[in-house]
Scaffold this active site. Structure first.
Site, PDB file in Angstrom:
ATOM      1  N   LYS A 123      -8.896 -20.638 -12.755  1.00 15.65           N
ATOM      2  CA  LYS A 123      -8.700 -21.048 -11.360  1.00 15.65           C
ATOM      3  C   LYS A 123      -7.695 -22.182 -11.333  1.00 15.65           C
ATOM      4  O   LYS A 123      -7.892 -23.216 -11.974  1.00 15.65           O
ATOM      5  CB  LYS A 123     -10.013 -21.485 -10.722  1.00 15.65           C
ATOM      6  CG  LYS A 123      -9.854 -21.887  -9.253  1.00 15.65           C
ATOM      7  CD  LYS A 123     -11.186 -22.188  -8.597  1.00 15.65           C
ATOM      8  CE  LYS A 123     -11.017 -22.535  -7.121  1.00 15.65           C
ATOM      9  NZ  LYS A 123     -12.309 -22.808  -6.447  1.00 15.65           N
ATOM     10  N   ASP A 229     -19.627 -25.553   1.785  1.00 12.49           N
ATOM     11  CA  ASP A 229     -18.818 -24.388   2.164  1.00 12.49           C
ATOM     12  C   ASP A 229     -19.548 -23.115   1.733  1.00 12.49           C
ATOM     13  O   ASP A 229     -18.980 -22.203   1.152  1.00 12.49           O
ATOM     14  CB  ASP A 229     -17.439 -24.460   1.513  1.00 12.49           C
ATOM     15  CG  ASP A 229     -16.447 -23.506   2.174  1.00 12.49           C
ATOM     16  OD1 ASP A 229     -16.678 -23.112   3.326  1.00 12.49           O
ATOM     17  OD2 ASP A 229     -15.444 -23.145   1.526  1.00 12.49           O
TER      18      ASP A 229
END
Length: 427
Positions: A123, A229
């Site tokens: 990532k 989130d």
């Protein structure tokens, strides 16, 4: 900001020294003067150093700023990518880079492999990519921060925070990917054969999956954390097959099998402590995102209210893990409160709440074009009425992404054997 590793193997040791010198000089200079680059690199002979600088500039790893008051260069995201990959290579974490399997509002996801052929996930945080459009309306941020350098610094903080929280959660038995390494703005983690919840059209037991997700939210709060989130973009669903025993009570080939869905949570740069001033807002938003999504997608509505933040806070205080606050543990591990405030300030100024990219945001991130076509940046996609169905022209792409998510490991192996164009690029 594509990841192109073709030139990485051709860089000389002098090139790496110059590239590292530009990175070091960027800590105090938005544009690093050329004489300072040569001095930090410690290279003999000015002509040779200038040749190395020219080579890096042609590759797009550094760039010369136009209309600058002096001759100098700045580090690009491509240069930062190369420095991080070079470090992972030296530590035997990454040997080759495969296909891109995901893109967020401000991150890119790739499949990578070690020298032994074990596949992982890389990532790359790219804070500032989508934020350009919101920074236009927040000129104060540019006044107090150097734009390019600050975004790279914030990308480092986001990667550092995500790795720190992921490590703490993994060590305490939370359903998260196993973290493997972190360097600069990159995080390497295990590859899980799962797919995003947003790609699931139906589940055999919505109530069970809903209960599992609420249990994760409550358990995070018990350990002093709020995801911030928690939505269908940041929840992976893994299929686990269980074979039931036959009439004789023994396991045999004729026993019926059942499939259960196990949720796995990802994306932690926006995670906050339960003592955060806005903790209740973030907690209620996480709960609301799950409720709205299950009502809309699976037509499931829970008969029980909550969970409520007040109840979660009480449970955290009297729970068996009250003495083990992961928010305090992460702060002690090196991600300081000052770093957390800086990253939170950036996300607030730039309008970034998380990296669960919707279709529109992901497409905009790929093209990096007109920043005026801005969609809402709220963390809960269900709050937008026009997001209720996948657009027809993307249905085929969504099906391919679902299949890739389910069988990514075997798919990549087949591609590498039969299609030379998709083979992993060896670093």
């Amino acid at each position: 900001m594509r990841l192109d590793t073709k030139s990485l193997r051709y860089l000389s040791s002098e090139d790496w020294r110059v590239l590292t010198a530009v990175e070091m000089g960027s800590k105090n200079h938005e544009v690093v003067p050329t004489p300072l680059i040569i001095r930090i690199a410690g290279l003999r002979g000015g002509s040779g150093a200038h040749k190395n600088i020219s080579t890096l500039a042609k590759m797009g790893l550094i760039s010369k700023v136009k209309n600058a008051k002096y001759d100098g260069y700045r580090l690009t995201y491509g240069g930062l990518d190369y420095l991080a990959l070079h470090t992972h290579l030296k530590r035997s974490i990454i040997y080759s880079v495969g296909n891109q399997i995901g893109i967020g509002k401000e991150s890119d996801i790739f499949v990578v492999a070690s020298s032994s052929g074990v596949q992982h996930v890389l990532k790359i945080h790219r804070l500032g990519r989508i934020s350009f459009r919101t920074v236009k309306a927040n000129r104060d941020y540019l006044t107090h921060h150097r734009a390019a350098g600050s975004w790279m610094y914030m990308s480092r903080l986001a990667a550092l925070k995500e790795h720190a929280f992921m490590t703490a959660l993994w060590e305490n038995g939370f359903p998260v990917p196993k973290p493997l390494a972190q360097n600069r703005h990159t995080v390497v983690m295990e590859l899980i054969d799962a797919f995003p919840l947003r790609q699931v059209s139906e589940v055999p037991d919505p109530a069970g999956l809903y209960a599992d997700l609420m249990a994760i939210i409550l358990r995070l709060a018990e350990y002093g954390l709020i995801h911030g989130d928690f939505n269908e973009f940041n929840v992976l669903v893994k299929e686990e097959e269980h074979r039931e025993s036959g009439d004789s009570g023994e396991m045999d080939g004729e026993g019926e099998s059942s499939v259960t869905l196990r949720p796995i949570v990802i994306d932690f740069p926006q995670m906050v402590s339960i003592d955060h001033p806005n903790a209740e807002i973030y907690f209620d938003r996480d709960v609301g995102c799950v409720k709205r999504y299950f009502e809309r997608r699976f037509h499931f509505t829970s008969t029980e209210p909550g969970p409520l933040f007040a109840d979660a806070r009480k449970q955290a205080r009297r729970g068996s893990s009250a003495a083990k606050r992961l928010d305090v543990q992460v702060e002690a591990s090196g991600f300081s409160r000052k770093m957390a405030k800086e990253l939170e300030s950036y996300m607030r100024e730039a309008g970034v709440d998380g990296d669960g990219a919707r279709d529109e945001d992901a497409e905009l991130a790929r093209s990096e074009e007109n920043s005026d076509e801005s969609e809402g940046q709220g963390s809960c996609p269900e709050q937008e009425d026009d997001q209720q169905e996948i657009r027809p022209e993307r249905e085929a792409e969504s099906e391919l992404e679902t299949d890739l998510g389910r069988r990514i490991a075997s798919s990549l192996v087949l591609q590498e054997r039969h299609d030379p164009s998709t083979q992993r690029r060896s670093i």
